[in-house]
Design an enzyme around this catalytic site. Structure first.
Site, short mmCIF file in Angstrom:
data_model
loop_
_atom_site.label_atom_id
_atom_site.label_comp_id
_atom_site.label_asym_id
_atom_site.label_seq_id
_atom_site.Cartn_x
_atom_site.Cartn_y
_atom_site.Cartn_z
N SER A 183 0.79 -1.13 0.07
CA SER A 183 -0.16 -0.07 0.05
C SER A 183 0.84 1.32 0.04
O SER A 183 0.41 2.26 -0.39
CB SER A 183 -1.05 -0.28 1.05
OG SER A 183 -0.24 -0.17 2.24
N HIS A 211 -6.17 -3.78 -0.85
CA HIS A 211 -6.05 -2.75 -1.64
C HIS A 211 -6.21 -3.18 -3.09
O HIS A 211 -5.60 -2.65 -4.08
CB HIS A 211 -4.74 -1.99 -1.57
CG HIS A 211 -4.70 -1.16 -0.42
ND1 HIS A 211 -4.89 0.28 -0.51
CD2 HIS A 211 -4.07 -1.54 0.88
CE1 HIS A 211 -4.66 0.81 0.82
NE2 HIS A 211 -4.16 -0.19 1.62
N LYS A 242 -12.52 -0.23 2.14
CA LYS A 242 -11.76 0.67 1.08
C LYS A 242 -12.83 0.51 -0.29
O LYS A 242 -13.68 1.23 -0.06
CB LYS A 242 -10.45 -0.17 0.64
CG LYS A 242 -9.30 0.01 1.88
CD LYS A 242 -8.12 -0.62 1.75
CE LYS A 242 -7.21 -0.28 2.92
NZ LYS A 242 -7.34 -0.62 4.23
#
Length: 395
Positions: A183, A211, A242
């Protein structure tokens, strides 16, 4: 380490003097491509809102409707009286989405990663972890009594060496653990090569795909799907916080027996309050939207490439890659202070970004991590690049 108040205050002062103190900057409204800050409206280029779903009206409606049907909270852990039908449905939905037997919800992916290793791997086993794995994986591994090995980031020769070391140490079960996307850098894990080595040494593969899930690969199923190795990855962990709506919650998706054992023994699952009903309903809607979001995924790739091109043309140092995480580097001794100053100036110019420095990233490798969203327009990207140029030009 900190025996008294004076020591704590001295440490805090040292952090400030080193330019490493992290200020929290409140928002005065919902998350989105534009946000309300104490300095006025700003373009937001530092959220994990990859598909732009954090304030999507369909998710908000699903979450609001759930309050009437399911209530506000459950005041319980799952195995007592904290499991609603919709929790079970969401777990089935996640499993089907990721092509796994089953899934289990946690209050966060941090908890998912914190609870898995001590359950599945004991003193006779080995865990081999990428050196740049997320803190939640590192902390979870520390809770296991398994033998621990570490390999240099994405270095397959070093991974081979560690696999051999684990074999030489007599490990009964060996698992390779990696982030799907690192990330701070925006780098993808080389999963095909990792899986090849796992096959060669008879190891399991575990991937934290926080991610990537929702916007990478076919239907947004993640890095393993992008590389075509879904059936060679044994355990997937990820987040609902996310791309998949941006609220909270995490999961483990794996073989049925693994999920069943985690329900019996994973401490963060057994002893943490169940995921709130409104979040469960919103996440279910987010997954439905993500599966069909080919258009937003294509746009996300387009604006990410545009930002990278314009920044490189302007002479900024970027880490290479093609993920919507793009690290703008400020290396050297004074890099942390410079990155922090540039980020502050950019907010004054109407662009919200965040500087990262030690201990989040290695010393001397400070950066502003820019994150693109499908909610950004090409004009937004151009405005962000102009703000970078202006902020740096101020000296």
């Amino acid at each position: 380490m900190y025996a008294n108040k004076t020591q704590v205050e001295e440490t805090l002062q040292q952090i400030r003097e080193a330019g490493l103190y992290k200020e929290e900057r409140p928002l005065f409204g919902p998350q989105g491509a534009r946000v309300a800050t104490e300095r006025g409206e700003a373009l937001n280029f530092c959220a994990n809102n990859y598909l732009g779903l954090a304030d999507d009206s369909r998710i908000v409606a699903a979450s609001r409707d759930s309050l009437d049907r399911w209530g506000y909270g459950l005041s319980s852990v799952r195995f007592i009286c904290g499991t609603q039908e919709q929790h079970l449905d969401l777990e089935k939905q996640i499993a089907a989405y990721l092509h796994r037997d089953d899934a289990i919800l946690f209050s966060s992916c941090y908890d998912a990663n914190g609870g898995i290793f001590s359950v599945l791997f004991g003193p006779d086993d080995a865990i081999i972890s990428d050196a740049l794995n997320h803190a939640s994986l590192i902390d979870g591994i520390r809770l296991s009594k398994a033998k621990r090995f570490r390999y240099a980031n994405r270095d397959m020769e070093d991974l081979r060496n560690q696999l051999q070391a684990a074999r030489d140490a007599g490990a009964v079960t060996t698992v390779i653990v990696t982030d799907g996307v690192f990330s701070m850098d925006g780098y993808y894990a080389p999963l095909p090569q990792i899986c090849d080595l796992a096959d060669e040494f008879g190891a399991l593969v575990m991937v934290d795909d926080s991610h990537a899930t929702g916007f990478v690969g076919p239907e947004g199923r993640g890095v393993a799907a992008m590389y075509g190795v879904e059936d060679r990855v044994d355990i997937l962990t990820g987040t609902l916080g996310k791309a998949l709506g941006g609220a909270s919650g995490g999961y483990v998706a794996a073989h049925q027996a693994i999920v069943d054992l985690l329900r019996q023994r994973a401490r963060p699952y057994l002893f943490s309050n169940t995921l709130a009903p409104s979040i469960v309903a919103g996440a279910a809607e987010a997954i439905t939207l993500a599966r069909a979001a080919d258009g937003p995924r294509e746009h996300l790739e387009k604006v990410s490439n545009l930002f990278r091109t314009l920044m490189e043309e302007a002479g900024f140092e970027l880490l290479p890659g093609n993920h919507p995480i793009i690290a703008v580097m400020f290396p050297g001794e004074d890099g942390a202070r410079t990155a922090t100053t540039v980020a502050s100036r950019m907010l004054e110019l109407g662009v919200y970004v965040t500087a990262f420095s030690f201990p989040v990233v290695p010393r001397g490798e400070a950066r502003i991590r820019v994150q693109l969203s499908a909610a950004h327009s090409e004009e937004d990207v151009q405005a962000a690049v102009e703000a970078f140029k202006a902020a740096v030009a101020l000296g």
